[in-house]
Design an enzyme around this catalytic site. Structure first.
Site, mmCIF file in Angstrom:
data_model
loop_
_atom_site.group_PDB
_atom_site.id
_atom_site.type_symbol
_atom_site.label_atom_id
_atom_site.label_comp_id
_atom_site.label_asym_id
_atom_site.label_seq_id
_atom_site.Cartn_x
_atom_site.Cartn_y
_atom_site.Cartn_z
ATOM 1 N N TYR A 96 0.861 -1.181 0.000
ATOM 2 C CA TYR A 96 0.000 0.000 0.000
ATOM 3 C C TYR A 96 0.897 1.231 0.000
ATOM 4 O O TYR A 96 1.927 1.245 0.676
ATOM 5 C CB TYR A 96 -0.883 -0.019 1.250
ATOM 6 C CG TYR A 96 -2.188 0.707 1.104
ATOM 7 C CD1 TYR A 96 -3.214 0.170 0.342
ATOM 8 C CD2 TYR A 96 -2.399 1.938 1.726
ATOM 9 C CE1 TYR A 96 -4.426 0.827 0.217
ATOM 10 C CE2 TYR A 96 -3.616 2.597 1.599
ATOM 11 C CZ TYR A 96 -4.622 2.039 0.852
ATOM 12 O OH TYR A 96 -5.820 2.694 0.720
ATOM 13 N N ARG A 118 -19.744 -11.974 -9.383
ATOM 14 C CA ARG A 118 -19.049 -13.160 -9.896
ATOM 15 C C ARG A 118 -20.000 -14.340 -10.028
ATOM 16 O O ARG A 118 -21.004 -14.414 -9.323
ATOM 17 C CB ARG A 118 -17.945 -13.580 -8.913
ATOM 18 C CG ARG A 118 -16.650 -12.844 -9.057
ATOM 19 C CD ARG A 118 -15.664 -13.337 -8.008
ATOM 20 N NE ARG A 118 -16.219 -13.199 -6.658
ATOM 21 C CZ ARG A 118 -15.826 -13.913 -5.608
ATOM 22 N NH1 ARG A 118 -14.884 -14.836 -5.744
ATOM 23 N NH2 ARG A 118 -16.351 -13.708 -4.415
ATOM 24 N N ASP A 119 -19.654 -15.259 -10.920
ATOM 25 C CA ASP A 119 -20.347 -16.540 -10.968
ATOM 26 C C ASP A 119 -19.748 -17.422 -9.888
ATOM 27 O O ASP A 119 -18.527 -17.643 -9.871
ATOM 28 C CB ASP A 119 -20.129 -17.204 -12.341
ATOM 29 C CG ASP A 119 -20.826 -16.446 -13.434
ATOM 30 O OD1 ASP A 119 -21.999 -16.725 -13.657
ATOM 31 O OD2 ASP A 119 -20.196 -15.541 -14.026
ATOM 32 N N PHE A 157 -10.449 6.485 -7.856
ATOM 33 C CA PHE A 157 -10.799 7.095 -6.569
ATOM 34 C C PHE A 157 -9.998 6.442 -5.456
ATOM 35 O O PHE A 157 -9.922 5.220 -5.364
ATOM 36 C CB PHE A 157 -12.292 6.943 -6.258
ATOM 37 C CG PHE A 157 -12.673 7.566 -4.939
ATOM 38 C CD1 PHE A 157 -12.879 8.933 -4.839
ATOM 39 C CD2 PHE A 157 -12.783 6.793 -3.791
ATOM 40 C CE1 PHE A 157 -13.196 9.523 -3.615
ATOM 41 C CE2 PHE A 157 -13.089 7.375 -2.558
ATOM 42 C CZ PHE A 157 -13.301 8.736 -2.475
ATOM 43 N N LYS A 192 -17.533 -8.844 6.362
ATOM 44 C CA LYS A 192 -16.500 -7.993 6.977
ATOM 45 C C LYS A 192 -16.266 -8.398 8.429
ATOM 46 O O LYS A 192 -17.220 -8.564 9.192
ATOM 47 C CB LYS A 192 -16.999 -6.548 6.910
ATOM 48 C CG LYS A 192 -16.170 -5.517 7.621
ATOM 49 C CD LYS A 192 -14.860 -5.212 6.931
ATOM 50 C CE LYS A 192 -15.065 -4.632 5.547
ATOM 51 N NZ LYS A 192 -13.824 -4.525 4.767
#
Lengths: 361, 361
Positions: free
Chosen positions: B80, B204-205, B298, B356
């Site tokens: 990062y 997603r599949d 962004f 999360k």
């Protein structure tokens, strides 16, 4: 086949009409046209068009010269989003001519012999005589080589607009471009130089790339790299004292676009205006998120459509002034109208890399 | 190892100091920290930190909850762009806590027991007590589940900013996004709905994709497609009565980004804010030239750095109001601090797709 109204009249009536309005009929015109989309060398043909009536606001122009641009070829192939209606579509979109005759109520300050160009650029410049409303014609200076007047509205204007429309550039800034030997590329180098802006240029690896580098440097390029020279980890180390560019112009796509992106500074913008390699643009997601890179596009047609005719004409005058001052030049080859087929072959790349082909009528 | 000033004093002096300024010392804190970059499960460790002095403007906060975000993991891995200094870097960037003690000259309207969050989000929320200047803390309402207060400053704020910063959207407009089951994705759906904006969602599949579709529709999604459903020539035929979207959000890259681009209307913008597939974004040159598509990026951190702390706090309050009204919700799983390792494994995707992870201290 759609016939102009005059041709719907009987021959006798046509003659009568011509006699009554003798100054209002153009000479017969010879045109390069096509009835269906396809490979240009197969679908294009030369045809004689009958004289056309001049409306009272029309101007009849004897064409002097018109180039064969890639977008003209794409229109004929049917791969361009905007195309003239078929059949009997006349090729070409820009060019220069001489005023031949004026309709009775033309108000523009035009005299026979003046040089004019269709502005905005419009369909059908590959012909010897064109009749169009006075508003379609823009008078230009006639003390420059006619090839420049014939080619100023597409490529040089693209270069100028792209330098102005995306990023506020100041003297001392730098831009980066690929396809630098293209006509737009050559114009970008010179127009940037006039503005005090440095250019970093990327060209293909090919026989003669050293000569190409020298030519671009003579035009004012600060740096010229072949793609293979940029196969290194830190391309920015090649910038030396030049600032990181905030703006890049991409007319190639594929690897040449990826290399260009490596040069851009944080927050920089790459403008795509062509796709010569026929490969897409690829960028890592981190460029968008952490480097704040923007990818945009430029299409002259759209800008022209945005009712900017007056701006357009001012810029054309500016560009021809630069030509006159010797500050804007690019390689072209004149070909007589009778050798159109050869010029077309060259424009299609069938004789290797060739300068812009400009037909003289 | 850098020691806080108090720890440089001899034990006897430290005791003396604590007695003199007993209200100005925090309790000892337990923290998840790392001394070098690497795989989080290898470099992270729990450590006891000695009490810290409170300056007169400092606020000591007992942390209640803090999430494990992908960007936290990326910081630990060292991939990062912005990272805390090593060694002894404490993990985590957002969270919520309760005011425990106030320095003698704190002017903010804060009382012990108030809920506060670090705003802007800052390093080191994975610990039980934090001492920081009063300006770093923003008081928030305490009548929402603490997991929401702990997670509002990164993902929901990203969703809100992206809806506001790029394209002027009006009620009735549509946007398109991939990675729609992500936390930002879920927030985008609900925040767009509050604004009267339709959402077209790409997921997603995978096993359970039908359930995922239902969940997103319950949140307010207008359309949800798996990637394989979009393997057709004209994806826009799937829009039905929805308008073509002017704005798209990409957190995946690769094919999912290409599919998103197909939905965009002429002149549309795709904003990349993540790259979950680790594949780049690819777009044909014609999209830029003829469709006038813009690709942007962004990054919340950049926006926060642009001195928008006050704006940021207003938006956080707005988002927590929506949570309180039941208009903004997303899946989370609370884990006790003692089970941090398990939560980390889940956040790293080692137990399949998981909500999360929010650590409760």
């Amino acid at each position: 086949m759609m016939a102009p109204r005059s041709r719907l009249l009987s021959p006798a009536l046509q003659i009568l009409r011509r006699r009554c309005f003798s100054s209002l009929v153009s000479p017969a015109s010879k045109a390069v046209l096509y009835d269906e989309q396809g490979a240009p060398e197969q679908v294009l043909r030369v045809a004689e068009l009958p004289p056309a009536n001049l409306g009272e606001r029309d101007v009849c122009v004897r064409m002097l010269a018109a180039p064969i641009n890639p977008s003209d070829i794409n229109r004929i192939e049917g791969v361009y989003p905007v195309r003239p209606p078929l059949p009997r579509a006349i090729g070409g979109c820009e060019g220069v001519g001489q005023v031949h005759a004026l309709g009775s109520a033309v108000t523009a300050k035009l005299s026979p012999g003046d040089w004019v160009i269709p502005s905005p650029a419009t369909f059908g410049t590959w012909q010897t005589y064109i009749v169009k409303d006075e508003n379609m014609w823009h008078k230009v200076r006639s003390d420059v080589p006619m090839e420049y007047a014939a080619t100023v509205t597409v490529n040089p204007l693209t270069a100028l607009r792209m330098l102005q429309d995306f990023v506020q550039l100041n003297p001392g800034d730098a831009i980066v471009q690929n396809g630098a030997t293209s006509m737009v590329g050559q114009c970008v180098i010179q127009l940037a130089k006039v503005l005090g802006i440095h250019t970093i240029n990327i060209i293909r690896d090919r026989t003669g790339s050293e000569e190409a580098k020298d030519k671009l440097k003579q035009l004012g390029a600060d740096e010229v790299f072949t793609e293979s020279q940029l196969d290194i980890r830190k391309v920015k180390s090649l910038l030396g004292a030049l600032p990181e560019p905030a703006l890049g112009f991409n007319c190639v796509g594929g690897n040449a676009a990826s290399l260009l992106l490596k040069f851009l500074r944080h927050g920089g913008t790459m403008v795509t205006y062509g796709g010569m390699s026929k490969r897409p643009v690829t960028a890592p997601t981190s460029y968008f998120i952490f480097k704040d890179i923007s990818l945009r596009g430029f299409w002259l047609q759209k800008w022209i459509n945005a009712e900017k005719a007056e701006d357009c004409r001012k810029m054309i005058d500016y560009l021809l002034d630069l030509v006159h001052e010797g500050k804007l030049k690019y390689e072209m080859e004149s070909i007589p109208f009778g050798e159109f087929s050869l010029g077309l072959e060259k424009a299609l790349g069938k004789h290797g890399s060739q300068p812009k082909q400009v037909v003289r009528f």
